[in-house]
Design an enzyme around this catalytic site. Structure first.
Site, PDB file in Angstrom:
ATOM      1  CD  GLN A   1      -3.107   0.986   0.295  1.00  0.00           C
ATOM      2  OE1 GLN A   1      -3.391  -0.108  -0.162  1.00  0.00           O
ATOM      3  NE2 GLN A   1      -3.756   2.081  -0.049  1.00  0.00           N
TER       4      GLN A   1
ATOM      5  CE  LYS B   1      -0.111  -9.433 -10.535  1.00  0.00           C
ATOM      6  NZ  LYS B   1       0.535  -9.976  -9.329  1.00  0.00           N
TER       7      LYS B   1
END
Ligand code: R5P
Length: 290
Positions: free
Chosen positions: A94, A189
């Site tokens: 994060q 991805k």
């Protein structure tokens, strides 16, 4: 320099201390019935550079609190400098605000560690190196990819094709390719920010009849590697291996990966697991005396 053996990385800390011929400071620790953490240094650190070796793999929060408490204890006991060695740095993924209203978690963690007494931090293959520049103290990352690649060399897998499961991991396979010299590539991805589900498209890669080693920084649920293995099988790779720095292997990740046709997973002792076959100790010891 003294090496404080954080409860989450006792063995790794001990190995580092042995390599450096430095004194290891054991830590007594427990969890109170209400869930709070307790630590106590069982050695002197007065006027010393105190290195705390403590990974913060799951369960992250108690390990982070132990780290903060150890930094405080070291400073209170006269350490002149506290250097946190945190092989797996929790919350590093994060590293930005992806969706409005989120916290910038890794900055919160860094600020908390500074208040606790950390003066410097070293981690291993942090997810995005640039976030370390925003830490309130000097912080750096070292790469375990060469030592993982050397592990595969020793297994006789020189000239294997090395593959990144996403473009973000391309820099990792470029490091591995310098050792293994069998070519490299990456897959594309995408991850749904709400559901966490990943999507990977088949693409042209020169892997037919080749041994392929997929390198990634973290294996968490294993979904990334399972998706990469499926594509590699479709592309007729002959054997698939997996190397990762931080083998979190949540739930049945290891089984899912092996069931997807992977021969073997090789991780480091950043996180203790059944696949932690390569030790970070020499890499970290070298960094501490650089
Ligand atoms: C993400 O970008 C990381 O490099 C890893 O690929 C990811 O954290 C792996 O997660 P999982 O094993 O849950 O797919």
């Amino acid at each position: 320099m003294k090496i404080i053996l954080g409860p989450a990385s006792t063995q790794l800390g001990q190995k580092i201390a042995e390599l450096l011929n430095a004194e290891a400071v054991p830590v007594a620790f427990k969890t109170f019935p209400d869930g709070e953490s307790y630590v106590r240094l069982e050695g002197e650190v007065q006027d010393e550079e105190a290195v705390i070796v403590q990974t913060t793999s799951p369960p992250q929060d108690p390990k982070l609190i132990q780290l903060a408490l150890l930094a405080d204890a070291a400073k209170r006991n006269g350490a002149k400098k506290v250097w946190a060695v945190v092989p797996y740095l929790a919350y590093a993924r994060q590293d930005k605000v992806f969706l409005q209203g989120e916290a910038l978690s890794i900055e919160t963690i860094a600020n908390m560690l500074e208040v606790a007494g950390v003066d410097r931090l070293t981690t291993v293959n942090v997810h995005q190196e640039k976030i370390l520049a925003r830490f309130p103290f000097p912080a750096n990352t070292v790469s375990a990819i060469p030592l993982l690649a050397e592990h595969f060399m020793r297994k006789g897998l020189e000239k294997s094709f090395v593959l990144a499961p996403d473009k973000g991991a391309l820099h990792l396979v470029e490091q591995a390719e310098k050792v293994l010299r069998g070519g490299c590539g990456y897959l594309d991805k995408q991850r749904d920010r709400y559901t966490g589900q990943i999507h990977m498209e088949k693409k042209t890669l020169d892997v037919k009849d080749k041994t392929v080693i997929v390198f990634d920084d973290i294996i968490s649920t294993g979904s990334t590697i399972v998706a990469a293995a499926k594509i590699l099988r479709e592309l007729e790779a002959v054997k698939i291996y997996v190397a990762c720095v931080h083998p979190l292997l949540i739930g049945d990740a290891e089984k899912r990966i092996i069931d997807a046709g992977v021969e073997e997973i090789v991780g480091t002792d950043s996180v203790s697991s059944r696949v932690s076959k390569a030790s970070l100790a020499p890499l970290i010891a070298k960094e501490l005396v650089k």
